[in-house]
Write a protein that holds these residues in place. Structure first.
Motif, PDB file in Angstrom:
ATOM      1  N   VAL A  56      -3.122  -2.915  12.252  1.00 43.77           N
ATOM      2  CA  VAL A  56      -2.604  -4.199  12.717  1.00 43.77           C
ATOM      3  C   VAL A  56      -3.428  -4.562  13.956  1.00 43.77           C
ATOM      4  O   VAL A  56      -3.779  -3.679  14.749  1.00 43.77           O
ATOM      5  CB  VAL A  56      -1.106  -4.111  13.077  1.00 43.77           C
ATOM      6  CG1 VAL A  56      -0.592  -5.435  13.625  1.00 43.77           C
ATOM      7  CG2 VAL A  56      -0.278  -3.678  11.860  1.00 43.77           C
ATOM      8  N   ALA A  57      -3.742  -5.849  14.122  1.00 39.83           N
ATOM      9  CA  ALA A  57      -4.571  -6.290  15.257  1.00 39.83           C
ATOM     10  C   ALA A  57      -3.897  -5.942  16.588  1.00 39.83           C
ATOM     11  O   ALA A  57      -2.684  -6.089  16.738  1.00 39.83           O
ATOM     12  CB  ALA A  57      -4.806  -7.798  15.176  1.00 39.83           C
ATOM     13  N   TYR A  58      -4.695  -5.489  17.530  1.00 36.44           N
ATOM     14  CA  TYR A  58      -4.180  -5.135  18.856  1.00 36.44           C
ATOM     15  C   TYR A  58      -3.718  -6.385  19.594  1.00 36.44           C
ATOM     16  O   TYR A  58      -4.456  -7.366  19.693  1.00 36.44           O
ATOM     17  CB  TYR A  58      -5.280  -4.433  19.661  1.00 36.44           C
ATOM     18  CG  TYR A  58      -4.773  -3.730  20.901  1.00 36.44           C
ATOM     19  CD1 TYR A  58      -4.136  -2.497  20.793  1.00 36.44           C
ATOM     20  CD2 TYR A  58      -4.911  -4.303  22.155  1.00 36.44           C
ATOM     21  CE1 TYR A  58      -3.667  -1.842  21.928  1.00 36.44           C
ATOM     22  CE2 TYR A  58      -4.446  -3.651  23.287  1.00 36.44           C
ATOM     23  CZ  TYR A  58      -3.816  -2.425  23.169  1.00 36.44           C
ATOM     24  OH  TYR A  58      -3.345  -1.778  24.289  1.00 36.44           O
ATOM     25  N   ASN A  59      -2.477  -6.334  20.079  1.00 31.74           N
ATOM     26  CA  ASN A  59      -1.896  -7.490  20.749  1.00 31.74           C
ATOM     27  C   ASN A  59      -1.153  -6.994  21.987  1.00 31.74           C
ATOM     28  O   ASN A  59      -0.118  -6.333  21.881  1.00 31.74           O
ATOM     29  CB  ASN A  59      -0.954  -8.217  19.775  1.00 31.74           C
ATOM     30  CG  ASN A  59      -0.270  -9.408  20.414  1.00 31.74           C
ATOM     31  OD1 ASN A  59       0.267  -9.328  21.510  1.00 31.74           O
ATOM     32  ND2 ASN A  59      -0.298 -10.537  19.719  1.00 31.74           N
ATOM     33  N   GLU A  60      -1.688  -7.318  23.157  1.00 34.51           N
ATOM     34  CA  GLU A  60      -1.132  -6.767  24.405  1.00 34.51           C
ATOM     35  C   GLU A  60       0.324  -7.136  24.638  1.00 34.51           C
ATOM     36  O   GLU A  60       1.083  -6.333  25.191  1.00 34.51           O
ATOM     37  CB  GLU A  60      -1.974  -7.246  25.597  1.00 34.51           C
ATOM     38  CG  GLU A  60      -3.283  -6.509  25.707  1.00 34.51           C
ATOM     39  CD  GLU A  60      -4.177  -7.048  26.827  1.00 34.51           C
ATOM     40  OE1 GLU A  60      -3.651  -7.761  27.703  1.00 34.51           O
ATOM     41  OE2 GLU A  60      -5.372  -6.740  26.806  1.00 34.51           O
ATOM     42  N   GLN A  61       0.695  -8.344  24.239  1.00 37.83           N
ATOM     43  CA  GLN A  61       2.096  -8.749  24.440  1.00 37.83           C
ATOM     44  C   GLN A  61       3.034  -7.914  23.571  1.00 37.83           C
ATOM     45  O   GLN A  61       4.121  -7.532  23.993  1.00 37.83           O
ATOM     46  CB  GLN A  61       2.277 -10.228  24.093  1.00 37.83           C
ATOM     47  CG  GLN A  61       1.521 -11.159  25.036  1.00 37.83           C
ATOM     48  CD  GLN A  61       1.790 -12.630  24.727  1.00 37.83           C
ATOM     49  OE1 GLN A  61       2.597 -12.949  23.859  1.00 37.83           O
ATOM     50  NE2 GLN A  61       1.139 -13.515  25.453  1.00 37.83           N
ATOM     51  N   GLN A  62       2.603  -7.645  22.347  1.00 39.95           N
ATOM     52  CA  GLN A  62       3.449  -6.850  21.453  1.00 39.95           C
ATOM     53  C   GLN A  62       3.484  -5.389  21.891  1.00 39.95           C
ATOM     54  O   GLN A  62       4.515  -4.718  21.764  1.00 39.95           O
ATOM     55  CB  GLN A  62       2.945  -6.987  20.011  1.00 39.95           C
ATOM     56  CG  GLN A  62       3.163  -8.418  19.483  1.00 39.95           C
ATOM     57  CD  GLN A  62       2.519  -8.663  18.128  1.00 39.95           C
ATOM     58  OE1 GLN A  62       1.802  -7.811  17.598  1.00 39.95           O
ATOM     59  NE2 GLN A  62       2.775  -9.827  17.561  1.00 39.95           N
ATOM     60  N   ILE A  63       2.355  -4.900  22.403  1.00 38.61           N
ATOM     61  CA  ILE A  63       2.327  -3.533  22.938  1.00 38.61           C
ATOM     62  C   ILE A  63       3.291  -3.415  24.123  1.00 38.61           C
ATOM     63  O   ILE A  63       4.070  -2.450  24.231  1.00 38.61           O
ATOM     64  CB  ILE A  63       0.893  -3.140  23.372  1.00 38.61           C
ATOM     65  CG1 ILE A  63      -0.051  -3.054  22.166  1.00 38.61           C
ATOM     66  CG2 ILE A  63       0.894  -1.841  24.180  1.00 38.61           C
ATOM     67  CD1 ILE A  63       0.040  -1.800  21.338  1.00 38.61           C
ATOM     68  N   LEU A  64       3.266  -4.418  24.992  1.00 39.76           N
ATOM     69  CA  LEU A  64       4.172  -4.393  26.151  1.00 39.76           C
ATOM     70  C   LEU A  64       5.633  -4.461  25.698  1.00 39.76           C
ATOM     71  O   LEU A  64       6.481  -3.704  26.197  1.00 39.76           O
ATOM     72  CB  LEU A  64       3.853  -5.564  27.100  1.00 39.76           C
ATOM     73  CG  LEU A  64       4.799  -5.718  28.300  1.00 39.76           C
ATOM     74  CD1 LEU A  64       4.855  -4.443  29.144  1.00 39.76           C
ATOM     75  CD2 LEU A  64       4.384  -6.909  29.166  1.00 39.76           C
ATOM     76  N   ALA A  65       5.922  -5.329  24.745  1.00 37.67           N
ATOM     77  CA  ALA A  65       7.302  -5.420  24.245  1.00 37.67           C
ATOM     78  C   ALA A  65       7.753  -4.075  23.659  1.00 37.67           C
ATOM     79  O   ALA A  65       8.887  -3.630  23.878  1.00 37.67           O
ATOM     80  CB  ALA A  65       7.411  -6.530  23.194  1.00 37.67           C
ATOM     81  N   ALA A  66       6.863  -3.418  22.923  1.00 33.11           N
ATOM     82  CA  ALA A  66       7.204  -2.116  22.324  1.00 33.11           C
ATOM     83  C   ALA A  66       7.382  -1.054  23.398  1.00 33.11           C
ATOM     84  O   ALA A  66       8.321  -0.233  23.347  1.00 33.11           O
ATOM     85  CB  ALA A  66       6.119  -1.708  21.321  1.00 33.11           C
ATOM     86  N   ALA A  67       6.490  -1.058  24.391  1.00 33.47           N
ATOM     87  CA  ALA A  67       6.606  -0.074  25.481  1.00 33.47           C
ATOM     88  C   ALA A  67       7.891  -0.297  26.274  1.00 33.47           C
ATOM     89  O   ALA A  67       8.571   0.668  26.670  1.00 33.47           O
ATOM     90  CB  ALA A  67       5.381  -0.167  26.397  1.00 33.47           C
ATOM     91  N   ASN A  68       8.236  -1.561  26.499  1.00 29.25           N
ATOM     92  CA  ASN A  68       9.513  -1.859  27.172  1.00 29.25           C
ATOM     93  C   ASN A  68      10.689  -1.306  26.374  1.00 29.25           C
ATOM     94  O   ASN A  68      11.651  -0.785  26.945  1.00 29.25           O
ATOM     95  CB  ASN A  68       9.695  -3.380  27.332  1.00 29.25           C
ATOM     96  CG  ASN A  68       8.818  -3.972  28.422  1.00 29.25           C
ATOM     97  OD1 ASN A  68       8.304  -3.260  29.285  1.00 29.25           O
ATOM     98  ND2 ASN A  68       8.642  -5.288  28.383  1.00 29.25           N
ATOM     99  N   ALA A  69      10.615  -1.438  25.065  1.00 27.78           N
ATOM    100  CA  ALA A  69      11.718  -0.975  24.211  1.00 27.78           C
ATOM    101  C   ALA A  69      11.852   0.550  24.260  1.00 27.78           C
ATOM    102  O   ALA A  69      12.962   1.087  24.363  1.00 27.78           O
ATOM    103  CB  ALA A  69      11.493  -1.447  22.773  1.00 27.78           C
TER     104      ALA A  69
END
Ligand code: HEC
Ligand code: HEC
Lengths: 155, 155
Positions: A56-69
């Protein structure tokens, strides 16, 4: 999303704090902790797909949302969901080994390890989320999951 | 824990983004979304106990941890767990009404409402967590849950 010693200490204290809810029954404790881990696992999967496997394409916003979770799970006071009588010697619907209750120091250690690793992942993600740094810290979080599973989760 | 228009926009885009994981099968989507909501509900319960009912002592750190958890769920890209074929007309183990797929604008609206209300709760908790302000915003988050349940969750 600043991080400081204060926030880390806060997060750790929350991770190992005494129960923060009125007493839940055994079934609810088991189902809720399984839900928390399932939710964490789903978010780990998103980071894996984007930062490790690359399918899946790297997406910093989605990475941050996942890390927050993941950090939110680690800091949510999961200890409240591991009350007496909730292991697999007394229940069919759980994989929690009864040894959990004989090893409070080990339990505390793996819970703190999970919180520390997750907070650091969150911090890296909040500070720009360089892919290699995320991948490296993702691996540390994975080790913290495994440290607990090896000790306390039945296969 | 600063909040800005940028973070709110980011959170909203995450809430309604296209799938961020490789395709999950229907059973995993259903179980994972139920887990996410169960985890959110547990954290709502902690805030209720401390800020509304008062049967657990008010603890700002625990309120913040719970608010972070609810916001993390709201911003986790739940849309990825509502794929085609995951409603109750085709599965036994879900309460998702099939109408969900006929009303994408409504689905988007309730998802955004949940994210906005949760982000505001998180913001209030991060900025000191005054009990009356938390209680008021908790009620708004509760309404955002109900807005979706009334529309898309079977009784
Ligand atoms: C403090 C110990 C501990 C840590 C840390 C931990 N786990 Fe677990 N995990 C468990 C236990 C115990 C179970 C079994 C729970 C049960 O069945 O009641 C479990 C169960 C699970 C499950 C299955 C849930 C279900 O639906 O039955 C998944 C998935 C999972 N863990 C993923 C993770 C991931 C991913 C991480 C780290 C990001 C993690 N766990 C960290 C102890 C831990
Ligand atoms: C975008 C729509 C939506 C929002 C917003 C929403 N829910 Fe739900 N919720 C659902 C649907 C749909 C289901 C049924 C899921 C299923 O069975 O597949 C559900 C199921 C649940 C469940 C049962 C989960 C299970 O184990 O079966 C709980 C608890 C819950 N929601 C709590 C909440 C809380 C608390 C909030 C807000 C903090 C919330 N929900 C916000 C749509 C929503």
């Amino acid at each position: 999303m600043r991080k400081s010693g204060f926030f880390v200490a806060l997060a750790l204290s929350a991770a190992v704090a005494t129960p923060v809810v009125a007493q839940m029954d055994v079934k609810d404790q088991i189902e809720t902790r399984q839900s928390a881990f399932t939710f964490a696992g789903w978010n780990m999967g998103k980071i894996k797909a984007q930062a490790i496997d690359g399918d899946v394409a790297y997406n910093e916003q989605q990475i941050l949302a996942a890390a927050n979770a993941i950090a939110a799970v680690a800091n949510s006071g999961l200890g409240a969901l591991f009350g007496p009588g909730t292991a697999m010697d007394k229940n069919d619907n759980t994989d929690l080994k009864p040894e959990f209750f004989d090893k409070p120091d080990k339990a505390r250690e793996v819970a703190i390890g999970f919180a520390q690793a997750s907070n650091k992942l969150q911090e890296i993600a909040a500070n720009g989320g360089d892919k290699a740094a995320i991948a490296a810290q993702f691996s540390e979080v994975g080790k913290s999951c495994k440290a607990c599973h090896d000790e306390f989760r039945a296969e």
